[in-house]
Design a protein around this motif. Structure first.
Motif, PDB file in Angstrom:
ATOM      1  N   ALA A   1       0.087  -0.411   4.861  1.00 21.63           N
ATOM      2  CA  ALA A   1       1.412  -0.655   5.426  1.00 21.63           C
ATOM      3  C   ALA A   1       1.935  -2.041   5.059  1.00 21.63           C
ATOM      4  O   ALA A   1       3.111  -2.206   4.721  1.00 21.63           O
ATOM      5  CB  ALA A   1       1.368  -0.490   6.944  1.00 21.63           C
ATOM      6  N   ILE A   2       1.064  -3.035   5.135  1.00 24.26           N
ATOM      7  CA  ILE A   2       1.471  -4.404   4.789  1.00 24.26           C
ATOM      8  C   ILE A   2       1.851  -4.491   3.316  1.00 24.26           C
ATOM      9  O   ILE A   2       2.866  -5.105   2.943  1.00 24.26           O
ATOM     10  CB  ILE A   2       0.347  -5.400   5.123  1.00 24.26           C
ATOM     11  CG1 ILE A   2       0.158  -5.465   6.651  1.00 24.26           C
ATOM     12  CG2 ILE A   2       0.652  -6.788   4.555  1.00 24.26           C
ATOM     13  CD1 ILE A   2      -1.068  -6.242   7.069  1.00 24.26           C
TER      14      ILE A   2
ATOM     15  N   TYR B   1      -3.459   0.012   7.823  1.00 25.72           N
ATOM     16  CA  TYR B   1      -2.558  -1.111   8.074  1.00 25.72           C
ATOM     17  C   TYR B   1      -2.481  -2.042   6.863  1.00 25.72           C
ATOM     18  O   TYR B   1      -1.442  -2.669   6.623  1.00 25.72           O
ATOM     19  CB  TYR B   1      -2.985  -1.875   9.322  1.00 25.72           C
ATOM     20  CG  TYR B   1      -2.539  -1.192  10.596  1.00 25.72           C
ATOM     21  CD1 TYR B   1      -1.198  -0.977  10.851  1.00 25.72           C
ATOM     22  CD2 TYR B   1      -3.466  -0.746  11.527  1.00 25.72           C
ATOM     23  CE1 TYR B   1      -0.776  -0.338  12.002  1.00 25.72           C
ATOM     24  CE2 TYR B   1      -3.063  -0.101  12.694  1.00 25.72           C
ATOM     25  CZ  TYR B   1      -1.716   0.099  12.927  1.00 25.72           C
ATOM     26  OH  TYR B   1      -1.295   0.745  14.066  1.00 25.72           O
TER      27      TYR B   1
ATOM     28  N   THR C   1       5.151  -3.016   2.744  1.00 25.85           N
ATOM     29  CA  THR C   1       6.232  -3.818   3.321  1.00 25.85           C
ATOM     30  C   THR C   1       6.603  -5.002   2.438  1.00 25.85           C
ATOM     31  O   THR C   1       7.760  -5.443   2.442  1.00 25.85           O
ATOM     32  CB  THR C   1       5.826  -4.326   4.722  1.00 25.85           C
ATOM     33  OG1 THR C   1       5.445  -3.200   5.530  1.00 25.85           O
ATOM     34  CG2 THR C   1       6.965  -5.055   5.408  1.00 25.85           C
TER      35      THR C   1
ATOM     36  N   VAL D   1      -8.524   2.882   9.892  1.00 29.49           N
ATOM     37  CA  VAL D   1      -7.274   2.361  10.454  1.00 29.49           C
ATOM     38  C   VAL D   1      -6.923   1.026   9.813  1.00 29.49           C
ATOM     39  O   VAL D   1      -5.756   0.749   9.503  1.00 29.49           O
ATOM     40  CB  VAL D   1      -7.384   2.223  11.990  1.00 29.49           C
ATOM     41  CG1 VAL D   1      -6.197   1.438  12.541  1.00 29.49           C
ATOM     42  CG2 VAL D   1      -7.454   3.598  12.646  1.00 29.49           C
ATOM     43  N   ALA D   2      -7.946   0.181   9.582  1.00 30.81           N
ATOM     44  CA  ALA D   2      -7.715  -1.109   8.924  1.00 30.81           C
ATOM     45  C   ALA D   2      -7.175  -0.908   7.512  1.00 30.81           C
ATOM     46  O   ALA D   2      -6.262  -1.625   7.071  1.00 30.81           O
ATOM     47  CB  ALA D   2      -9.013  -1.921   8.896  1.00 30.81           C
TER      48      ALA D   2
ATOM     49  N   TYR E   1      -6.431   5.259   1.052  1.00 30.35           N
ATOM     50  CA  TYR E   1      -6.248   5.661   2.441  1.00 30.35           C
ATOM     51  C   TYR E   1      -6.403   7.176   2.573  1.00 30.35           C
ATOM     52  O   TYR E   1      -7.098   7.662   3.476  1.00 30.35           O
ATOM     53  CB  TYR E   1      -4.867   5.228   2.933  1.00 30.35           C
ATOM     54  CG  TYR E   1      -4.532   5.714   4.328  1.00 30.35           C
ATOM     55  CD1 TYR E   1      -5.106   5.120   5.449  1.00 30.35           C
ATOM     56  CD2 TYR E   1      -3.642   6.775   4.509  1.00 30.35           C
ATOM     57  CE1 TYR E   1      -4.807   5.578   6.737  1.00 30.35           C
ATOM     58  CE2 TYR E   1      -3.335   7.230   5.785  1.00 30.35           C
ATOM     59  CZ  TYR E   1      -3.914   6.632   6.882  1.00 30.35           C
ATOM     60  OH  TYR E   1      -3.625   7.095   8.150  1.00 30.35           O
TER      61      TYR E   1
ATOM     62  N   PRO F   1      -1.325   5.045  10.242  1.00 26.49           N
ATOM     63  CA  PRO F   1      -2.470   4.377  10.883  1.00 26.49           C
ATOM     64  C   PRO F   1      -2.287   4.205  12.386  1.00 26.49           C
ATOM     65  O   PRO F   1      -3.269   4.193  13.136  1.00 26.49           O
ATOM     66  CB  PRO F   1      -2.536   3.026  10.170  1.00 26.49           C
ATOM     67  CG  PRO F   1      -1.194   2.811   9.567  1.00 26.49           C
ATOM     68  CD  PRO F   1      -0.671   4.165   9.251  1.00 26.49           C
ATOM     69  N   THR F   2      -1.017   4.100  12.841  1.00 29.03           N
ATOM     70  CA  THR F   2      -0.764   3.986  14.285  1.00 29.03           C
ATOM     71  C   THR F   2      -1.122   5.291  14.987  1.00 29.03           C
ATOM     72  O   THR F   2      -1.726   5.279  16.077  1.00 29.03           O
ATOM     73  CB  THR F   2       0.707   3.626  14.542  1.00 29.03           C
ATOM     74  OG1 THR F   2       1.018   2.409  13.862  1.00 29.03           O
ATOM     75  CG2 THR F   2       0.972   3.452  16.027  1.00 29.03           C
TER      76      THR F   2
ATOM     77  N   TRP G   1       3.559   2.746   8.194  1.00 26.28           N
ATOM     78  CA  TRP G   1       3.254   2.157   9.504  1.00 26.28           C
ATOM     79  C   TRP G   1       2.903   3.218  10.545  1.00 26.28           C
ATOM     80  O   TRP G   1       2.087   2.965  11.449  1.00 26.28           O
ATOM     81  CB  TRP G   1       4.437   1.319   9.989  1.00 26.28           C
ATOM     82  CG  TRP G   1       4.536   0.009   9.278  1.00 26.28           C
ATOM     83  CD1 TRP G   1       5.393  -0.315   8.270  1.00 26.28           C
ATOM     84  CD2 TRP G   1       3.729  -1.150   9.491  1.00 26.28           C
ATOM     85  NE1 TRP G   1       5.182  -1.600   7.839  1.00 26.28           N
ATOM     86  CE2 TRP G   1       4.169  -2.143   8.572  1.00 26.28           C
ATOM     87  CE3 TRP G   1       2.685  -1.449  10.366  1.00 26.28           C
ATOM     88  CZ2 TRP G   1       3.589  -3.404   8.517  1.00 26.28           C
ATOM     89  CZ3 TRP G   1       2.091  -2.705  10.307  1.00 26.28           C
ATOM     90  CH2 TRP G   1       2.551  -3.668   9.386  1.00 26.28           C
TER      91      TRP G   1
END
Length: 437
Positions: free
Chosen positions: A147-148, A144, A151, A140-141, A127, A47-48, A44
């Motif tokens: 990240a999803i 994320y 998770t 960035v997409a 990535y 990408p942030t 997370w």
């Protein structure tokens, strides 16, 4: 030689198969969980950082994300290895439990494994390899999306942990043809409504981001003393705020999780808080009494959290190497001890029988059958019989014990060196050329 041999036999006699099984699984979890927490947190954060860098036109943020993506790959590989070790331990040491949990929750296990191997792993590689090769928005997409995918894995496995606390949706049917005298069914409409699940998952997510922030902050703070660059300073400041914000969120949801555990899992609550819940009838004390009283560990974790909060607050004002080193040690100690406490608090049960099911089963099948169901869910009952035979062999041939301890110590030392090398490798800021969208 005779003294050594008899000493070995005496020690082995004091150790049960349950102790060995639980100890090995606890060790594997204590290595696996900090690593996967770091993976989830980096998933997370990276990408942030990229997004902030592009919006503020600050290349240093993008450099931070790019450099730390290297360690995401390393840590994921080692963490995944220990995830496999845990699976092997569960299948080899607790085959009946694995069979019950697998049969009841096979979609949960399947989704977690599919995302871990077939989706999250390729996402991490894509990535990292696509840095500078696609537009900032697309990259960035991708981040994320990674990240999803990462998770989803703890979201599924935390459902298994919640199930161990309180097997919501499980139905028990008396079955004379079954080896244990009953069969289990599951109502999927109730599984995800487990009251301990959502706070446990959110505490895991926020705790992972907070722990990763503390690790980053500690490393950048330590390295800033010898490299006073904008790169180190920026990483230090960002990670410190991440630690503070998500650490507070973790504390809130961890507290909510303990509250739900108190209401729904008598054995776990009793073990952690040191006394039986007020709602538990005294007649059921022998059924729900825990094997271990972990109140001291609980208070230690609260104290560690308070100390970390003070150190993180101090770090907002200045950079100090001893404080950075102390935070690194304390956050790992807090994370490991909290997870091990949560796992050991279930003992003697592998799955804590729900209190709400007791009157239902007594009414339908009688008290003796109800006690039989509870006894079947104990760790000692679900262990493989071969463990006891192995203990007898080691008591006769103690050299096997000494050899295993040497290999075990060497493996742990090697693992610590690999983790140290991955975290302390020289981070060199890189200039990244990004194509315009």
């Amino acid at each position: 030689m005779k003294r050594s041999r008899w000493w070995s036999i005496e020690v082995i006699g004091m150790v049960s198969a349950t102790d060995i099984a639980v100890g090995l699984i606890a060790w594997a979890f204590s290595v696996h969980l900090p690593l996967v927490y770091t993976v989830l947190g980096l998933g997370w954060l990276l990408p942030t950082l990229e997004l902030i860098g592009h919006r503020r036109n600050r290349q240093v943020y993008v450099e931070l994300a790019h450099n730390m993506a290297n360690y995401l790959i390393t840590v994921y590989a080692i963490g995944g290895l220990f995830g496999t070790i845990i699976t092997v331990f569960l299948a080899g040491l607790l085959p009946i439990f694995t069979n019950i949990a697998g049969a009841l929750l096979w979609p949960v296990w399947g989704i977690a494994i599919a995302f871990g191997v077939a989706i999250a792993l390729p996402f991490i590689g894509f990535y990292y390899r696509s840095f500078g090769r696609v537009s900032p928005v697309k990259h960035v997409a991708i981040g994320y999306g990674m990240a999803i995918a990462l998770t989803v894995i703890p979201a599924m496995f935390r459902l298994v942990f919640a199930f161990i606390n309180y097997p919501a949706g499980v139905e028990v049917f008396k079955d004379e043809t079954s080896i244990v005298g009953f069969t289990l069914g599951i109502n999927w409409s109730q599984v995800f409504l487990n009251p301990t699940y959502i706070p446990l998952f959110l505490a895991t997510l926020f705790g992972a981001i907070a722990m990763t922030g503390v690790l980053m902050n500690s490393i950048f703070g330590w390295r800033y003393a010898v490299d006073r660059s904008e790169y180190r300073l920026t990483g230090y400041r960002i990670s410190n705020w991440v630690s503070l914000v998500f650490g507070v969120l973790y504390a809130v949801f961890a507290g909510l999780y303990l509250y739900e555990v108190y209401l729904y899992s008598p054995t776990v609550a009793w073990s952690i808080f040191g006394k039986p819940p007020a709602y538990l009838p005294s007649s059921l004390y022998p059924v729900y009494e825990p094997t271990m009283m972990l109140t001291g560990v609980f208070y230690m974790d609260v104290a560690l959290g308070a100390i970390l909060l003070i150190l993180i607050t101090l770090s907002l004002k200045f950079i100090n190497r001893p404080i950075s080193a102390l935070k690194l040690v304390l956050v790992l100690l807090l994370m490991v001890s909290a997870e091990v406490m949560n796992g050991l608090a279930h003992l003697p049960y592998a799955i804590v029988p729900p209190l709400s099911a007791v009157p239902v089963l007594v009414k339908a099948y009688g008290l003796q059958f109800t006690l039989q169901v509870a006894d079947t869910l104990k760790v000692s009952t679900l262990l493989t019989p071969q463990l006891n035979a192995l203990l007898q062999l080691v008591s006769v041939e103690p050299g096997l014990l000494y050899g295993s301890l040497v290999v075990f110590a060497f493996f742990n030392a090697l693992l610590l060196y690999i983790i140290y090398a991955a975290l302390s490798w020289k981070w060199v800021p890189q200039v990244i050329r990004v194509e315009k969208s």
